[in-house]
Design a protein around this motif. Structure first.
Motif, PDB file in Angstrom:
ATOM      1  N   ASN A  12       0.813  -1.228   0.000  1.00  0.00           N
ATOM      2  CA  ASN A  12       0.000   0.000   0.000  1.00  0.00           C
ATOM      3  C   ASN A  12       0.841   1.270   0.000  1.00  0.00           C
ATOM      4  N   ALA A  13       1.997   1.239   0.640  1.00  0.00           N
ATOM      5  CA  ALA A  13       2.854   2.431   0.619  1.00  0.00           C
ATOM      6  C   ALA A  13       3.395   2.625  -0.804  1.00  0.00           C
ATOM      7  N   SER A  14       3.706   1.518  -1.477  1.00  0.00           N
ATOM      8  CA  SER A  14       4.224   1.600  -2.852  1.00  0.00           C
ATOM      9  C   SER A  14       3.147   2.148  -3.790  1.00  0.00           C
ATOM     10  N   SER A  15       1.930   1.619  -3.684  1.00  0.00           N
ATOM     11  CA  SER A  15       0.870   2.151  -4.548  1.00  0.00           C
ATOM     12  C   SER A  15       0.469   3.552  -4.094  1.00  0.00           C
ATOM     13  N   GLY A  16       0.583   3.796  -2.799  1.00  0.00           N
ATOM     14  CA  GLY A  16       0.272   5.135  -2.280  1.00  0.00           C
ATOM     15  C   GLY A  16       1.235   6.190  -2.801  1.00  0.00           C
ATOM     16  N   LEU A  17       2.397   5.761  -3.293  1.00  0.00           N
ATOM     17  CA  LEU A  17       3.341   6.710  -3.897  1.00  0.00           C
ATOM     18  C   LEU A  17       3.361   6.572  -5.419  1.00  0.00           C
ATOM     19  N   GLY A  18       2.309   5.956  -5.938  1.00  0.00           N
ATOM     20  CA  GLY A  18       2.106   5.997  -7.386  1.00  0.00           C
ATOM     21  C   GLY A  18       2.609   4.805  -8.172  1.00  0.00           C
ATOM     22  N   TYR A  19       3.125   3.768  -7.505  1.00  0.00           N
ATOM     23  CA  TYR A  19       3.624   2.608  -8.251  1.00  0.00           C
ATOM     24  C   TYR A  19       2.553   1.535  -8.419  1.00  0.00           C
ATOM     25  N   ASP A  20       2.549   0.919  -9.587  1.00  0.00           N
ATOM     26  CA  ASP A  20       1.688  -0.221  -9.826  1.00  0.00           C
ATOM     27  C   ASP A  20       2.439  -1.450  -9.296  1.00  0.00           C
ATOM     28  N   VAL A  21       2.003  -1.977  -8.151  1.00  0.00           N
ATOM     29  CA  VAL A  21       2.792  -3.003  -7.468  1.00  0.00           C
ATOM     30  C   VAL A  21       2.888  -4.297  -8.273  1.00  0.00           C
ATOM     31  N   GLN A  22       1.934  -4.507  -9.184  1.00  0.00           N
ATOM     32  CA  GLN A  22       1.994  -5.726  -9.990  1.00  0.00           C
ATOM     33  C   GLN A  22       3.101  -5.659 -11.037  1.00  0.00           C
ATOM     34  N   LYS A  23       3.596  -4.438 -11.283  1.00  0.00           N
ATOM     35  CA  LYS A  23       4.637  -4.283 -12.306  1.00  0.00           C
ATOM     36  C   LYS A  23       6.029  -4.132 -11.709  1.00  0.00           C
ATOM     37  N   LEU A  24       6.150  -4.352 -10.417  1.00  0.00           N
ATOM     38  CA  LEU A  24       7.457  -4.134  -9.783  1.00  0.00           C
ATOM     39  C   LEU A  24       8.463  -5.225 -10.124  1.00  0.00           C
ATOM     40  N   GLY A  25       7.974  -6.398 -10.489  1.00  0.00           N
ATOM     41  CA  GLY A  25       8.878  -7.489 -10.863  1.00  0.00           C
ATOM     42  C   GLY A  25       9.672  -8.008  -9.679  1.00  0.00           C
ATOM     43  N   ASP A  26      10.929  -8.362  -9.943  1.00  0.00           N
ATOM     44  CA  ASP A  26      11.743  -9.015  -8.916  1.00  0.00           C
ATOM     45  C   ASP A  26      12.771  -8.079  -8.322  1.00  0.00           C
ATOM     46  N   SER A  27      12.383  -6.862  -8.091  1.00  0.00           N
ATOM     47  CA  SER A  27      13.309  -5.904  -7.507  1.00  0.00           C
ATOM     48  C   SER A  27      12.580  -5.167  -6.390  1.00  0.00           C
ATOM     49  N   THR A  28      12.311  -5.903  -5.328  1.00  0.00           N
ATOM     50  CA  THR A  28      11.548  -5.348  -4.205  1.00  0.00           C
ATOM     51  C   THR A  28      12.279  -5.678  -2.904  1.00  0.00           C
TER      52      THR A  28
ATOM     53  N   TYR B  92      11.484  -7.818  -0.886  1.00  0.00           N
ATOM     54  CA  TYR B  92      11.535  -9.273  -0.710  1.00  0.00           C
ATOM     55  C   TYR B  92      12.887  -9.827  -1.163  1.00  0.00           C
ATOM     56  N   GLU B  93      13.318  -9.427  -2.352  1.00  0.00           N
ATOM     57  CA  GLU B  93      14.597  -9.916  -2.874  1.00  0.00           C
ATOM     58  C   GLU B  93      15.763  -9.429  -2.006  1.00  0.00           C
ATOM     59  N   CYS B  94      15.618  -8.248  -1.440  1.00  0.00           N
ATOM     60  CA  CYS B  94      16.671  -7.745  -0.529  1.00  0.00           C
ATOM     61  C   CYS B  94      16.755  -8.635   0.711  1.00  0.00           C
ATOM     62  N   LEU B  95      15.610  -8.984   1.258  1.00  0.00           N
ATOM     63  CA  LEU B  95      15.600  -9.749   2.511  1.00  0.00           C
ATOM     64  C   LEU B  95      16.005 -11.204   2.306  1.00  0.00           C
ATOM     65  N   VAL B  96      15.584 -11.763   1.192  1.00  0.00           N
ATOM     66  CA  VAL B  96      15.714 -13.215   1.034  1.00  0.00           C
ATOM     67  C   VAL B  96      16.822 -13.612   0.054  1.00  0.00           C
ATOM     68  N   ASP B  97      17.043 -12.800  -0.998  1.00  0.00           N
ATOM     69  CA  ASP B  97      18.026 -13.190  -2.020  1.00  0.00           C
ATOM     70  C   ASP B  97      19.307 -12.369  -1.985  1.00  0.00           C
ATOM     71  N   GLY B  98      19.419 -11.473  -1.035  1.00  0.00           N
ATOM     72  CA  GLY B  98      20.652 -10.697  -0.923  1.00  0.00           C
ATOM     73  C   GLY B  98      20.789  -9.557  -1.918  1.00  0.00           C
ATOM     74  N   LEU B  99      19.683  -9.150  -2.573  1.00  0.00           N
ATOM     75  CA  LEU B  99      19.741  -7.970  -3.459  1.00  0.00           C
ATOM     76  C   LEU B  99      20.079  -6.738  -2.615  1.00  0.00           C
TER      77      LEU B  99
ATOM     78  N   ASN C 106       5.711  -5.918  -2.912  1.00  0.00           N
ATOM     79  CA  ASN C 106       4.477  -6.400  -3.517  1.00  0.00           C
ATOM     80  C   ASN C 106       4.147  -7.757  -2.900  1.00  0.00           C
ATOM     81  N   ILE C 107       3.266  -8.462  -3.527  1.00  0.00           N
ATOM     82  CA  ILE C 107       2.733  -9.699  -2.962  1.00  0.00           C
ATOM     83  C   ILE C 107       3.818 -10.768  -2.718  1.00  0.00           C
ATOM     84  N   ASN C 108       4.946 -10.651  -3.434  1.00  0.00           N
ATOM     85  CA  ASN C 108       6.065 -11.588  -3.198  1.00  0.00           C
ATOM     86  C   ASN C 108       6.422 -11.691  -1.724  1.00  0.00           C
TER      87      ASN C 108
END
Ligand code: ATP
Ligand code: MG
Length: 254
Positions: free
Chosen positions: A44-60, A62-69, A89-91
């Motif tokens: 909601n914070a991401s969409s609240g700042l104008g992003y379409d969360v379904q289009k964020l892909g694999d750079s969220t 989640y990847e920072c926490l789990v994949d070391g991005l 996003n939902i990931n």
């Protein structure tokens, strides 16, 4: 080094995200460099700042926490100068389970944010409505926690559990953790009920926990702004609710 503030309450719909977005926007307008971390799979914070969360892909986050991005690689600009977003996003739904198997699992968010801490004046973390691993991670990463509480009977009751969890985190995981303050949100000043609840909160917690002088009034403008993906200032620069968030910002700045 930035100050990290987690915005948390396990109760849903109490104004965590609205407060995160508008406090972040307001601090940025006052020349502060801000990173808003969306730590909720609802995004909601991401969409609240104008992003379409379904289009964020694999750079969220989640990847920072789990994949070391690296946090920097997932960080996005926003329409507001000096306000950056680490989106979600939902990931992120899978993160709690994935993090279970990682070493030192309460410290993961802290480690993700460490390399970017010196780039911002404030890092705000918008937590999800639970007291699970992700929220514990936010509390471990944070210097302080801001508690939005809706001025109604049941949300106020849930405050006890939240304060217990914060004390546990402070004892066992993060001795530095302070309570920034309780923020009364979605207050309907027309009703005596809301006034009673407000004074009850001050009576019960006022001696042990800071309570913000500013209170956030109920306003359809707040809901409209989040639906439009903009901050309250983009929607209405001088209405009651934006002025309330400006006052809160001054209190946070001290
Ligand atoms: P969740 O627990 O689901 O993450 P939350 O605590 O982040 O919820 P918000 O999303 O900020 O809460 O707010 C819940 C709903 O109430 C949203 O639709 C929002 O637009 C609306 N809202 C927030 N603040 C106000 C306000 N001051 N007046 C009226 N509506 C508000
Ligand atoms: Mg939210």
């Amino acid at each position: 080094m930035s100050k990290i503030i987690a915005i948390a309450n396990q109760k849903g719909g109490v104004g965590k995200t609205t407060t995160s977005v508008n406090l972040a926007a307001s601090l940025a307008v006052l020349e502060q460099k801000i990173l808003l971390v969306d730590a909720d799979p609802q995004g909601n914070a991401s969409s609240g700042l104008g992003y379409d969360v379904q289009k964020l892909g694999d750079s969220t986050i989640y990847e920072c926490l789990v994949d070391g991005l690296e946090a920097e690689k997932a960080t996005l600009k926003t329409e507001i100068d000096r306000l950056a977003l680490l989106p979600s996003n939902i990931n992120l739904v899978g993160a709690e389970v994935d993090m279970m198997n990682l070493e030192d699992r309460e410290n993961i968010m802290k480690k993700v944010l460490a390399p970017v801490r010196d780039k911002y004046d404030y890092i705000l973390i918008d937590c999800m409505p639970s007291l699970g691993t992700l929220t514990i991670n936010a509390l471990v990463a944070a210097d302080s926690v801001l508690l939005p509480v809706q001025a109604a009977y049941l949300p106020v009751k849930g405050l006890q559990q939240l304060i217990k969890t914060i004390s546990m985190v402070k004892r066992r995981l993060n001795r530095r953790l302070m309570i920034e303050g309780i923020l009364l949100t979605i207050v309907d000043f027309r009703t005596n009920y809301a006034k009673d609840i407000s004074s009850k909160v001050r009576e019960t917690y006022g001696t042990s926990i800071p309570i913000f002088e500013s209170v956030i009034p109920v306003s359809v403008k707040a809901a409209e702004a989040s639906a439009e993906g903009i901050s309250i200032y983009g929607h209405c620069i001088n209405c009651k609710v934006s002025n309330a968030y400006k006052e809160l910002t001054q209190e946070v700045l001290g």
